[in-house]
Design a protein around this motif. Sequence first.
Motif, PDB file in Angstrom:
ATOM      1  N   GLY A 133     -28.375  47.356  54.464  1.00  0.00           N
ATOM      2  CA  GLY A 133     -28.723  48.489  53.668  1.00  0.00           C
ATOM      3  C   GLY A 133     -28.531  49.862  54.331  1.00  0.00           C
ATOM      4  N   SER A 134     -27.724  50.744  53.848  1.00  0.00           N
ATOM      5  CA  SER A 134     -27.759  52.033  54.326  1.00  0.00           C
ATOM      6  C   SER A 134     -27.141  52.292  55.746  1.00  0.00           C
ATOM      7  CB  SER A 134     -28.921  52.780  54.068  1.00  0.00           C
ATOM      8  OG  SER A 134     -28.580  54.262  53.946  1.00  0.00           O
TER       9      SER A 134
ATOM     10  N   GLY B 208     -33.026  48.946  55.160  1.00  0.00           N
ATOM     11  CA  GLY B 208     -32.614  50.271  55.321  1.00  0.00           C
ATOM     12  C   GLY B 208     -33.525  50.571  56.716  1.00  0.00           C
ATOM     13  N   ALA B 209     -33.078  51.913  57.355  1.00  0.00           N
ATOM     14  CA  ALA B 209     -34.062  52.525  58.408  1.00  0.00           C
ATOM     15  C   ALA B 209     -35.261  52.827  57.759  1.00  0.00           C
ATOM     16  CB  ALA B 209     -33.078  53.280  59.168  1.00  0.00           C
ATOM     17  N   TYR B 210     -36.341  52.676  58.689  1.00  0.00           N
ATOM     18  CA  TYR B 210     -37.792  53.095  58.223  1.00  0.00           C
ATOM     19  C   TYR B 210     -37.731  54.751  57.952  1.00  0.00           C
ATOM     20  CZ  TYR B 210     -42.762  53.396  58.044  1.00  0.00           C
ATOM     21  OH  TYR B 210     -43.895  53.789  57.736  1.00  0.00           O
TER      22      TYR B 210
ATOM     23  N   ARG C  72     -29.810  46.407  37.887  1.00  0.00           N
ATOM     24  CA  ARG C  72     -28.669  45.492  37.525  1.00  0.00           C
ATOM     25  C   ARG C  72     -27.220  46.247  37.449  1.00  0.00           C
ATOM     26  NH1 ARG C  72     -33.133  43.794  35.486  1.00  0.00           N
ATOM     27  NH2 ARG C  72     -33.792  41.702  35.787  1.00  0.00           N
ATOM     28  N   GLU C  73     -27.495  47.363  36.618  1.00  0.00           N
ATOM     29  CA  GLU C  73     -26.266  48.419  36.356  1.00  0.00           C
ATOM     30  C   GLU C  73     -25.751  49.088  37.784  1.00  0.00           C
ATOM     31  OE1 GLU C  73     -29.004  48.283  34.719  1.00  0.00           O
ATOM     32  OE2 GLU C  73     -28.401  48.131  32.459  1.00  0.00           O
ATOM     33  N   ALA C  74     -26.752  49.442  38.426  1.00  0.00           N
ATOM     34  CA  ALA C  74     -26.430  50.004  39.684  1.00  0.00           C
ATOM     35  C   ALA C  74     -25.707  48.894  40.588  1.00  0.00           C
ATOM     36  CB  ALA C  74     -27.855  50.563  40.347  1.00  0.00           C
ATOM     37  N   ALA C  75     -26.315  47.549  40.696  1.00  0.00           N
ATOM     38  CA  ALA C  75     -25.618  46.649  41.813  1.00  0.00           C
ATOM     39  C   ALA C  75     -24.500  46.408  41.341  1.00  0.00           C
ATOM     40  CB  ALA C  75     -26.469  45.343  41.477  1.00  0.00           C
ATOM     41  N   GLU C  76     -24.050  46.239  40.109  1.00  0.00           N
ATOM     42  CA  GLU C  76     -22.517  46.422  39.495  1.00  0.00           C
ATOM     43  C   GLU C  76     -21.774  47.492  40.219  1.00  0.00           C
ATOM     44  OE1 GLU C  76     -21.165  43.987  37.831  1.00  0.00           O
ATOM     45  OE2 GLU C  76     -22.636  42.979  37.068  1.00  0.00           O
ATOM     46  N   ALA C  77     -22.211  48.819  39.943  1.00  0.00           N
ATOM     47  CA  ALA C  77     -21.479  49.935  40.500  1.00  0.00           C
ATOM     48  C   ALA C  77     -21.269  49.976  41.771  1.00  0.00           C
ATOM     49  CB  ALA C  77     -22.273  51.094  39.649  1.00  0.00           C
ATOM     50  N   LEU C  78     -22.212  49.448  42.778  1.00  0.00           N
ATOM     51  CA  LEU C  78     -22.092  49.807  44.068  1.00  0.00           C
ATOM     52  C   LEU C  78     -21.205  49.217  45.024  1.00  0.00           C
ATOM     53  CD1 LEU C  78     -25.951  50.039  44.861  1.00  0.00           C
ATOM     54  CD2 LEU C  78     -24.321  51.722  45.247  1.00  0.00           C
ATOM     55  N   ARG C  79     -20.646  47.893  44.364  1.00  0.00           N
ATOM     56  CA  ARG C  79     -19.486  47.311  44.895  1.00  0.00           C
ATOM     57  C   ARG C  79     -20.247  46.408  46.205  1.00  0.00           C
ATOM     58  NH1 ARG C  79     -16.216  45.887  40.582  1.00  0.00           N
ATOM     59  NH2 ARG C  79     -15.151  47.771  39.788  1.00  0.00           N
TER      60      ARG C  79
ATOM     61  N   ARG D 266     -15.161  43.371  64.517  1.00  0.00           N
ATOM     62  CA  ARG D 266     -14.885  42.366  63.404  1.00  0.00           C
ATOM     63  C   ARG D 266     -16.465  42.302  62.733  1.00  0.00           C
ATOM     64  NH1 ARG D 266     -10.590  42.659  64.697  1.00  0.00           N
ATOM     65  NH2 ARG D 266      -8.967  41.090  65.125  1.00  0.00           N
ATOM     66  N   VAL D 267     -16.335  42.870  61.324  1.00  0.00           N
ATOM     67  CA  VAL D 267     -17.628  42.362  60.543  1.00  0.00           C
ATOM     68  C   VAL D 267     -17.250  41.436  59.488  1.00  0.00           C
ATOM     69  CG1 VAL D 267     -19.197  43.745  59.046  1.00  0.00           C
ATOM     70  CG2 VAL D 267     -17.722  45.019  60.843  1.00  0.00           C
ATOM     71  N   ALA D 268     -18.441  40.558  59.493  1.00  0.00           N
ATOM     72  CA  ALA D 268     -18.160  39.400  58.752  1.00  0.00           C
ATOM     73  C   ALA D 268     -19.639  39.484  57.709  1.00  0.00           C
ATOM     74  CB  ALA D 268     -18.160  37.996  59.294  1.00  0.00           C
ATOM     75  N   MET D 269     -19.456  38.897  56.498  1.00  0.00           N
ATOM     76  CA  MET D 269     -20.774  38.737  55.572  1.00  0.00           C
ATOM     77  C   MET D 269     -20.696  37.395  55.253  1.00  0.00           C
ATOM     78  SD  MET D 269     -20.335  42.085  53.098  1.00  0.00           S
ATOM     79  CE  MET D 269     -22.072  41.608  52.240  1.00  0.00           C
ATOM     80  N   LEU D 270     -22.098  36.898  55.125  1.00  0.00           N
ATOM     81  CA  LEU D 270     -22.331  35.643  54.349  1.00  0.00           C
ATOM     82  C   LEU D 270     -21.865  35.722  53.033  1.00  0.00           C
ATOM     83  CD1 LEU D 270     -25.601  34.221  56.113  1.00  0.00           C
ATOM     84  CD2 LEU D 270     -23.431  33.340  56.065  1.00  0.00           C
ATOM     85  N   GLU D 271     -21.416  34.626  52.310  1.00  0.00           N
ATOM     86  CA  GLU D 271     -21.123  34.689  51.045  1.00  0.00           C
ATOM     87  C   GLU D 271     -21.982  35.422  50.157  1.00  0.00           C
ATOM     88  OE1 GLU D 271     -19.582  31.539  47.843  1.00  0.00           O
ATOM     89  OE2 GLU D 271     -20.478  30.787  49.678  1.00  0.00           O
ATOM     90  N   HIS D 272     -23.608  35.215  50.124  1.00  0.00           N
ATOM     91  CA  HIS D 272     -24.151  35.989  49.158  1.00  0.00           C
ATOM     92  C   HIS D 272     -24.972  36.990  49.989  1.00  0.00           C
ATOM     93  CE1 HIS D 272     -23.162  32.404  46.675  1.00  0.00           C
ATOM     94  NE2 HIS D 272     -23.771  31.749  47.323  1.00  0.00           N
ATOM     95  N   SER D 273     -24.386  37.635  50.714  1.00  0.00           N
ATOM     96  CA  SER D 273     -25.208  38.925  51.599  1.00  0.00           C
ATOM     97  C   SER D 273     -24.797  39.834  50.693  1.00  0.00           C
ATOM     98  CB  SER D 273     -24.998  38.713  52.911  1.00  0.00           C
ATOM     99  OG  SER D 273     -23.695  38.887  53.165  1.00  0.00           O
ATOM    100  N   VAL D 274     -25.363  41.036  51.018  1.00  0.00           N
ATOM    101  CA  VAL D 274     -25.109  42.491  50.300  1.00  0.00           C
ATOM    102  C   VAL D 274     -24.991  43.499  51.485  1.00  0.00           C
ATOM    103  CG1 VAL D 274     -25.939  41.763  47.938  1.00  0.00           C
ATOM    104  CG2 VAL D 274     -27.402  42.814  49.502  1.00  0.00           C
ATOM    105  N   TYR D 275     -24.257  44.717  51.197  1.00  0.00           N
ATOM    106  CA  TYR D 275     -23.781  45.559  52.068  1.00  0.00           C
ATOM    107  C   TYR D 275     -23.737  46.735  51.202  1.00  0.00           C
ATOM    108  CZ  TYR D 275     -21.776  47.727  56.410  1.00  0.00           C
ATOM    109  OH  TYR D 275     -21.548  48.433  57.511  1.00  0.00           O
ATOM    110  N   SER D 276     -24.722  47.642  51.350  1.00  0.00           N
ATOM    111  CA  SER D 276     -24.571  48.952  50.401  1.00  0.00           C
ATOM    112  C   SER D 276     -25.040  50.238  51.068  1.00  0.00           C
ATOM    113  CB  SER D 276     -24.928  48.856  49.127  1.00  0.00           C
ATOM    114  OG  SER D 276     -26.339  48.696  49.264  1.00  0.00           O
ATOM    115  N   VAL D 277     -24.338  51.304  50.571  1.00  0.00           N
ATOM    116  CA  VAL D 277     -24.945  52.802  50.885  1.00  0.00           C
ATOM    117  C   VAL D 277     -26.409  52.823  50.663  1.00  0.00           C
ATOM    118  CG1 VAL D 277     -24.247  54.000  49.236  1.00  0.00           C
ATOM    119  CG2 VAL D 277     -24.337  55.385  51.182  1.00  0.00           C
TER     120      VAL D 277
END
Length: 348
Positions: free
Chosen positions: A230-231, A191-193, A271-278, A242-253
């Motif tokens: 991050g964010s 995320g941003a500093y 762990r629960e948060a990671a599930e909910a964030l999609r 075009r926005v691409a993601m590596l298979e095991h990367s993550v992208y969330s608010v």
Amino acid sequence: MRAAGRPPLPPDPFPPYMPPDQSPGARPPMQTYLDFEKSLAEIEGKAEELRAMARHDPEMDVANEAKALDSRAKTMLSDLYKGLTPWRKCQVARHPQRPHALDYIGALFTEYTPLAGDRGFAEDRAVVGGLARFEDRPVVVFGHEKGHDTQSRLDRNFGMARPEGYRKAIRLMRLADRFGLPVITLVDTAGAYPGKGAEERGQAEAIARATETGLEITAPSISVIIGEGGSGGAVAFATADRVAMLEHSVYSVISPEGCASILWKNAEKMREAAEALRLTAQDLHKLGVIDRIIPEPVGGAQRDRGLALARVGQAIGDMLGELDAMTPDERRAARRRKFLEIGSRGLA
């Protein structure tokens, strides 16, 4: 030749980048294992011990045993990575041995000429970028750089950009737009500093302006999320055609830990948060947030850096080909429409 009495020139702040072995099949010299890979570490460790014993005593015949352990480890690695949970994907995305922005720039781009500073306040070394060639085509490339050891991570602020980094990105995007050069961004930041100085110098405004510039330019733009997205710190670099993601990367608010601290007042609920964030590439592709998933080698990009780099290069080339078929105005209109429609598609 330096004139007499003139002080010596300062050392080059941008020494040539020397990437590690990036050939397909090459692994980091010392593999770092994640928490869920402990059983795998034991098996691979035993196989290496057998080979070390054989090197010291050539009469020992352990080849078959070592080969059996290697086969078992290979099967276990494949099984582990077939069913990664969102939280485990977060761990893989943060793996210290994953290729970072400078690894991709060093492997995929030629004639890279770094540009520094935001022409307003300072140089932010959490953001690297400049002019380069991709497949002999002039482009502008920039991204977050986390660093590869303690000193470089501190120097790069762990890839968390300050306002100056986002203003440097704006400068690079405008330069690309002026000359019609494709923009390629590499996203990898928690995320941003959030420091006091960054907020005083307009962190939110800088991120918003970078996002606005990404929507305004007519040059073709491609963003690849190579680790963490991050964010708003990631969105500012990922506002692209075009926005691409590596298979095991993550992208969330927000990070899973931050989300858990807010919703449950307990960061251990990550762990629960990671599930909910999609936040996985698979979920975000279904939602229409990203356009493409780039497959990683078995075990993640850190297991075979060369193959991961080659696949990202192939994906960038394919996406550039798609964008070349559109006019500048068509690209900008399609880009704006895409971002307006985000969220209109639900999970199946």
